[in-house]
Design a protein around this motif. Sequence first.
Motif, PDB file in Angstrom:
ATOM      1  N   SER A  28      47.090 -27.375  49.730  1.00  0.00           N
ATOM      2  CA  SER A  28      48.256 -28.002  50.623  1.00  0.00           C
ATOM      3  C   SER A  28      49.451 -27.517  50.458  1.00  0.00           C
ATOM      4  O   SER A  28      50.278 -27.381  49.384  1.00  0.00           O
ATOM      5  N   HIS A  30      52.105 -28.038  52.153  1.00  0.00           N
ATOM      6  CA  HIS A  30      53.206 -28.896  51.946  1.00  0.00           C
ATOM      7  C   HIS A  30      53.640 -29.360  50.504  1.00  0.00           C
ATOM      8  O   HIS A  30      54.820 -29.078  50.032  1.00  0.00           O
ATOM      9  N   ARG A  33      55.110 -26.294  48.475  1.00  0.00           N
ATOM     10  CA  ARG A  33      56.461 -26.143  48.497  1.00  0.00           C
ATOM     11  C   ARG A  33      57.412 -27.174  47.735  1.00  0.00           C
ATOM     12  O   ARG A  33      58.190 -26.908  47.192  1.00  0.00           O
ATOM     13  N   LEU A  34      56.860 -28.263  47.651  1.00  0.00           N
ATOM     14  CA  LEU A  34      57.537 -29.486  46.919  1.00  0.00           C
ATOM     15  C   LEU A  34      57.334 -29.137  45.479  1.00  0.00           C
ATOM     16  O   LEU A  34      58.329 -29.303  44.719  1.00  0.00           O
TER      17      LEU A  34
END
Length: 98
Positions: A28, A30, A33-34
């Motif tokens: 993932s 996303h 990045r988190l």
Amino acid sequence: MGCGRLRRGCVVECHGQEAQIDELVTTSPHFARLWEAHEVVEFRSSLRRYHHPLAGDIEVSFVRLAVQEAPWLSLVCHFPVPGSESERRLRGLVTLPG
């Protein structure tokens, strides 16, 4: 995300969680990045608002209770202000006909 990173730091020998995080980082973008942002935050008691499909808008306070013998575990308790509209709505959910 930050609480997960904080918990991961508490228990080094939790290999299952490490594998799950590694998989999420890989699959993932996303999540990666988190996770890379490294936003570790301490849990703070606060207020949350929910919209329940039957009861409508509900506002509750919440606190985290730590488990002394297992610092990676905690219990989060939500409760309405006594006498509030949210308390009345939550009590109405308990008494709904089954």
